[in-house]
Write an enzyme that holds these catalytic residues in place. Structure first.
Site, PDB file in Angstrom:
ATOM      1  N   TYR A 195       0.808  -1.222   0.000  1.00  9.51           N
ATOM      2  CA  TYR A 195       0.000   0.000   0.000  1.00  9.51           C
ATOM      3  C   TYR A 195       0.845   1.276   0.000  1.00  9.51           C
ATOM      4  O   TYR A 195       0.287   2.375  -0.022  1.00  9.51           O
ATOM      5  CB  TYR A 195      -0.932   0.019   1.209  1.00  9.51           C
ATOM      6  CG  TYR A 195      -1.934  -1.102   1.206  1.00  9.51           C
ATOM      7  CD1 TYR A 195      -3.010  -1.111   0.321  1.00  9.51           C
ATOM      8  CD2 TYR A 195      -1.805  -2.178   2.080  1.00  9.51           C
ATOM      9  CE1 TYR A 195      -3.929  -2.148   0.314  1.00  9.51           C
ATOM     10  CE2 TYR A 195      -2.725  -3.222   2.090  1.00  9.51           C
ATOM     11  CZ  TYR A 195      -3.780  -3.195   1.197  1.00  9.51           C
ATOM     12  OH  TYR A 195      -4.688  -4.227   1.200  1.00  9.51           O
ATOM     13  N   HIS A 201      -4.815   6.098  -1.429  1.00 11.60           N
ATOM     14  CA  HIS A 201      -5.529   5.971  -0.157  1.00 11.60           C
ATOM     15  C   HIS A 201      -4.616   6.237   1.039  1.00 11.60           C
ATOM     16  O   HIS A 201      -5.101   6.491   2.141  1.00 11.60           O
ATOM     17  CB  HIS A 201      -6.119   4.564  -0.058  1.00 11.60           C
ATOM     18  CG  HIS A 201      -7.499   4.506   0.509  1.00 11.60           C
ATOM     19  ND1 HIS A 201      -8.379   5.571   0.527  1.00 11.60           N
ATOM     20  CD2 HIS A 201      -8.187   3.474   1.097  1.00 11.60           C
ATOM     21  CE1 HIS A 201      -9.525   5.211   1.087  1.00 11.60           C
ATOM     22  NE2 HIS A 201      -9.433   3.950   1.449  1.00 11.60           N
ATOM     23  N   ASN A 252     -10.519   0.504   7.269  1.00 13.10           N
ATOM     24  CA  ASN A 252     -11.915   0.340   7.694  1.00 13.10           C
ATOM     25  C   ASN A 252     -12.097   0.168   9.196  1.00 13.10           C
ATOM     26  O   ASN A 252     -13.224   0.158   9.689  1.00 13.10           O
ATOM     27  CB  ASN A 252     -12.555  -0.844   6.962  1.00 13.10           C
ATOM     28  CG  ASN A 252     -12.687  -0.594   5.474  1.00 13.10           C
ATOM     29  OD1 ASN A 252     -12.344   0.473   4.968  1.00 13.10           O
ATOM     30  ND2 ASN A 252     -13.196  -1.582   4.761  1.00 13.10           N
ATOM     31  N   ASP A 306      -7.472  11.029   2.382  1.00 18.09           N
ATOM     32  CA  ASP A 306      -7.625  11.299   0.955  1.00 18.09           C
ATOM     33  C   ASP A 306      -9.082  11.648   0.674  1.00 18.09           C
ATOM     34  O   ASP A 306      -9.963  11.342   1.472  1.00 18.09           O
ATOM     35  CB  ASP A 306      -7.215  10.073   0.133  1.00 18.09           C
ATOM     36  CG  ASP A 306      -8.078   8.850   0.460  1.00 18.09           C
ATOM     37  OD1 ASP A 306      -8.038   8.392   1.614  1.00 18.09           O
ATOM     38  OD2 ASP A 306      -8.800   8.365  -0.422  1.00 18.09           O
ATOM     39  N   ASN A 325     -14.504   5.335   4.123  1.00 19.61           N
ATOM     40  CA  ASN A 325     -14.667   4.251   5.100  1.00 19.61           C
ATOM     41  C   ASN A 325     -13.913   4.489   6.395  1.00 19.61           C
ATOM     42  O   ASN A 325     -14.385   4.122   7.477  1.00 19.61           O
ATOM     43  CB  ASN A 325     -14.238   2.915   4.485  1.00 19.61           C
ATOM     44  CG  ASN A 325     -15.203   2.424   3.430  1.00 19.61           C
ATOM     45  OD1 ASN A 325     -16.369   2.817   3.407  1.00 19.61           O
ATOM     46  ND2 ASN A 325     -14.731   1.559   2.543  1.00 19.61           N
TER      47      ASN A 325
END
Length: 199
Positions: free
Chosen positions: A15, A20, A66, A91, A112
């Site tokens: 990631y 994100h 999340n 973001d 989320n």
């Protein structure tokens, strides 16, 4: 006085540098500019910055996006920090790339991470700094888009601008370092909120 600044993102090398994870990038740059570093702690990577009588606790949750609320609640309780002294950096698909929106409270806007924080804290009365990543074109899948990495042109307008602004560099005459926005959250005039600034 103590403050909690939370950069949202997902842990793991897969990631790194994704759209994100721009919240993580902001905190990395803040920490680097202050000559501090992150260490792995409970539910988050943690660092802190001291300035005069203020301590800024920085966290990058390791709970995945999340479940960000779990880390936020833990560190608020751990450091005894009130909700009015927290700032969440995330973001935003609805803002053009490289634009910033600062608000003292509000809805999750479909994000989320923000939604989970709101659910866990049972409140949306916390400040948030949203950084525009633009939105996917045509029928491009939204999840794939936010979990994807910036292309070369976007990188110049996105992550590199974050570096410049946290270090205090001016890209345009109207540009301001990120720390000025953070200052507006915690002790600036209330009319500094709810505007869209160029990063």
């Amino acid at each position: 006085m103590k403050f909690l600044i939370v950069g949202l993102g997902n842990p793991g090398v897969e990631y790194v540098n994704t759209r994100h994870n721009i919240g993580f990038k902001v905190l990395d740059a803040l920490s680097e500019s202050s000559n501090t570093s992150f260490t792995e702690d409970r539910h988050a990577h943690y660092s802190s910055i001291k300035h005069k009588a203020r301590t800024f606790h920085l966290i990058k949750p390791t709970t995945f996006m999340n479940l960000s609320g779990k880390a936020v609640k833990y560190w608020m309780q751990q450091e005894n920090i009130k909700i009015q002294n927290i700032l969440i950096i995330s973001d935003d698909l609805n803002l053009p790339l490289g634009r910033i929106r600062l608000r003292p409270s509000g809805s999750s806007g479909g994000h989320n991470g923000l939604e989970n924080i709101e659910n866990v804290l049972n409140s949306n009365q916390y400040a948030r700094l949203r950084i525009g990543i633009s939105s996917p074109k045509d029928s491009f899948n939204q999840i794939d888009f936010v979990l994807g990495k910036f292309n070369n042109d976007e990188y110049e307008d996105g992550y590199e601008l974050v570096d410049f602004h946290i270090m205090g560099g001016g890209i345009t005459p109207k540009s301001q370092p990120i720390d000025i926005y953070i200052g507006k959250v915690f002790w600036g005039p209330s009319n500094g909120f709810d505007r869209i600034f160029p990063i």
